[in-house]
Design an enzyme around this catalytic site. Structure first.
Site, mmCIF file in Angstrom:
data_model
loop_
_atom_site.group_PDB
_atom_site.id
_atom_site.type_symbol
_atom_site.label_atom_id
_atom_site.label_comp_id
_atom_site.label_asym_id
_atom_site.label_seq_id
_atom_site.Cartn_x
_atom_site.Cartn_y
_atom_site.Cartn_z
ATOM 1 N N HIS A 1 0.470 -1.289 -0.466
ATOM 2 C CA HIS A 1 0.168 0.207 -0.236
ATOM 3 C C HIS A 1 0.479 1.817 -0.198
ATOM 4 C CE1 HIS A 1 -2.089 3.140 1.613
ATOM 5 N NE2 HIS A 1 -3.471 2.715 1.480
ATOM 6 N N ASP B 1 3.170 -4.650 7.675
ATOM 7 C CA ASP B 1 1.971 -3.706 8.067
ATOM 8 C C ASP B 1 1.435 -4.514 8.681
ATOM 9 O OD1 ASP B 1 0.055 -2.099 6.692
ATOM 10 O OD2 ASP B 1 0.811 -1.742 5.377
ATOM 11 N N GLN C 1 -3.629 -5.176 6.946
ATOM 12 C CA GLN C 1 -5.005 -6.337 6.996
ATOM 13 C C GLN C 1 -4.474 -7.410 7.638
ATOM 14 O OE1 GLN C 1 -7.383 -5.510 5.084
ATOM 15 N NE2 GLN C 1 -6.698 -3.184 4.438
ATOM 16 N N LYS D 1 -10.192 -0.766 10.388
ATOM 17 C CA LYS D 1 -9.872 -1.820 9.664
ATOM 18 C C LYS D 1 -10.204 -3.446 10.241
ATOM 19 C CE LYS D 1 -7.040 -0.878 6.327
ATOM 20 N NZ LYS D 1 -7.871 0.034 5.326
ATOM 21 N N CYS E 1 -5.252 2.151 -3.498
ATOM 22 C CA CYS E 1 -3.881 2.499 -3.184
ATOM 23 C C CYS E 1 -2.053 1.573 -3.452
ATOM 24 C CB CYS E 1 -3.637 3.177 -1.442
ATOM 25 S SG CYS E 1 -4.776 3.953 -0.964
HETATM 26 N N1 7TS Z 1 -1.644 -0.917 4.784
HETATM 27 C C1 7TS Z 1 -2.602 -1.752 4.220
HETATM 28 C C2 7TS Z 1 -1.878 -3.177 3.685
HETATM 29 C C3 7TS Z 1 -3.738 -0.875 3.405
HETATM 30 O O1 7TS Z 1 -4.836 -2.028 3.342
HETATM 31 C C4 7TS Z 1 -3.885 0.198 3.951
HETATM 32 C C5 7TS Z 1 -5.413 0.838 3.986
HETATM 33 C C6 7TS Z 1 -3.123 0.809 4.789
HETATM 34 C C7 7TS Z 1 -1.274 0.589 5.522
HETATM 35 C C8 7TS Z 1 -3.031 2.056 5.595
HETATM 36 O O2 7TS Z 1 -3.885 2.479 6.187
HETATM 37 P P1 7TS Z 1 -4.666 3.728 6.551
HETATM 38 O O3 7TS Z 1 -5.903 3.400 7.926
HETATM 39 O O4 7TS Z 1 -3.825 4.142 7.527
HETATM 40 O O5 7TS Z 1 -5.324 4.272 5.635
HETATM 41 N N2 7TS Z 1 -5.769 -0.229 2.730
HETATM 42 C C9 7TS Z 1 -7.108 0.484 2.412
HETATM 43 C C10 7TS Z 1 -7.525 -0.151 0.502
HETATM 44 O O6 7TS Z 1 -7.152 -0.705 0.573
HETATM 45 N N3 7TS Z 1 -8.786 0.779 0.815
HETATM 46 O O7 7TS Z 1 -8.642 1.749 1.174
HETATM 47 C C11 7TS Z 1 -7.847 1.624 2.131
#
Ligand code: 7TS
Length: 407
Positions: free
Chosen positions: A122, A199, A202, A225, A365
């Site tokens: 991401h 990371d 997920q 999430k 992303c």
């Molecule tokens: N890393 C991964 C693997 C992610 O899927 C996401 C968000 C992030 C980092 C960043 O998370 P945030 O909460 O800081 O935004 N992924 C997604 C997605 O797949 N669609 O919308 C957000």
């Protein structure tokens, strides 16, 4: 125990009945839905003991501080941290990753150093390392992703050298679903003296994660999430690493003593929590952790394997549909990205929406990964604890409608 029909009852948004078609929510990879317990915990804070934390010598402030710190301990136990002081609350995984890149990165990454990440990250686990490398004269190397959606481990091994200071890798891809061989990556990275950042945006919501068993060095994830609210994220790191890191942001709450000549820093974890934190959100996250624990992370992972098995089987029968990422459910999480002939993913998503099916369309992303596969965009269906095989069936009916209308 794991009873999906009962779980659904805990999520008000899935039981509204006011929409023209029942909501089939297949975008939990972007953000999960929230159970009543989380919504009510935040509501109760605002109604009954709303006050700032760590400062008021009066009852509701002490109650808020206790609830805030209790959540930290819940989160620490959830990922099996050695110590609750290792849990730093941030806004989201993105902020956690930036915290490491600025604080640890500025102090430790020098000209000539190498940071290894992967082609399937991401942007949040990619751009901070590119920026850090550009600031300090270091290099970023990317572990290639194979056609089948796995990491090329031979290429990774060939990249390893004493110059490698950090390996930053996702524990579950938000596009391909891939679960990389993390134990192997950690062992090989440590063997050349590099630290390993996972990371967990997920992985933490979808499978058991034990930082001590993994022996990783940093873990970043987001509350929204994993059934929690938006605006709250977590950075975990080993205590000795956090102690050696300078603060990221400065201001109130993160200091021990301030004078006109200079300042000293608070103890962990507050050294990294400048300013008034997201109190209601931290409390909500604690209730989300309780909810996940009640279901059991092993059961959640098993449910995901079951539904992904069914989804892969059903989707493979849709004409012209191409799935990206591992074909074996044991090697992947609940995100399934695909293309449908040459129908644009935005059209697929809009037609599915007209059937009440919410999916995501775009690059998710992960632009470099899409470029690698020669794609501008994919459609992504993602599954979580409240999804059933009948949600998969509705998805497939919607895709058949796309084919009828567009192909
Ligand atoms: N890393 C991964 C693997 C992610 O899927 C996401 C968000 C992030 C980092 C960043 O998370 P945030 O909460 O800081 O935004 N992924 C997604 C997605 O797949 N669609 O919308 C957000």
């Amino acid at each position: 125990m794991f009873d999906v029909e009962k779980i659904i009852q805990d999520f008000p948004i899935l039981n509204q009945g006011g929409t023209s078609k029942p909501l089939t929510y297949l975008d939990s990879t972007a953000s999960s839905q929230k159970p009543t317990a989380v919504i009510e915990a935040m509501d109760t804070y605002y109604r009954e003991y709303n006050a700032n934390v760590h400062r008021g010598i009066y009852q509701i402030s002490e109650k808020a501080s206790d609830a805030y710190e209790k959540s930290r301990k819940k989160v620490g136990r959830f990922i099996n941290a050695r110590n609750w002081r290792e849990i730093i609350f941030t806004r989201n995984a993105t902020e956690s990753l930036n915290l490491v890149a600025y604080s640890w990165g500025q102090a430790n990454i020098k000209a000539g150093d190498v940071i290894i990440t992967t082609e399937m990250e991401h942007h949040a686990n990619l751009i901070p390392w590119q920026q850090l490398a550009a600031r300090n004269g270091a290099t970023v190397k990317y572990i290639p992703v194979t056609e089948q959606g796995y990491l090329d481990m031979a290429a990774f091994e060939a990249m390893l050298s004493p110059e490698v200071k950090l390996v930053a890798v996702t524990q579950m891809s938000n596009v391909l679903g891939t679960i990389p061989p993390i134990d192997d990556i950690i062992e090989k990275a440590h063997a050349v003296g590099a630290l390993v950042l996972l990371d967990g945006a997920q992985s933490v919501p979808h499978m058991p994660v034990d930082v001590q068993a993994l022996d990783c060095d940093f873990l970043a994830f987001s509350g929204h999430k994993m059934l929690g609210p938006t605006g709250i994220g977590v950075l975990w790191a080993r205590e000795e690493i956090l102690n050696a890191m300078p603060p990221f942001m400065t201001g109130g709450d993160m200091i021990k003593h301030v004078s006109f000549e200079g300042s000293t820093w608070n103890d962990l974890p507050w050294k990294f929590e400048a300013g008034t934190p997201a109190i209601a959100e931290v409390i909500g996250l604690g209730y989300a952790v309780d909810y996940l624990n009640t279901l059991g992370m092993d059961n959640i992972r098993q449910h995901e394997i079951d539904i992904v098995t069914y989804a892969l089987d059903q989707l493979n029968q849709v004409e012209g549909l191409r799935i990206f990422g591992p074909k074996t459910p044991e090697n992947r999480g609940g995100s399934i990205s695909f293309t449908l002939g040459d129908i644009h993913p935005h059209d697929v998503s809009a037609i599915l929406d007209s059937e009440g099916v919410a999916v995501r369309a775009g690059h998710h992303c992960a632009m470099p990964l899409h470029e690698k596969f020669g794609l501008a965009a994919t459609t992504r269906a993602s599954f979580y604890i409240y999804n059933t095989n009948s949600d998969v069936d509705r998805l497939v009916i919607g895709l058949d409608k796309c084919l009828n209308l567009m192909a």
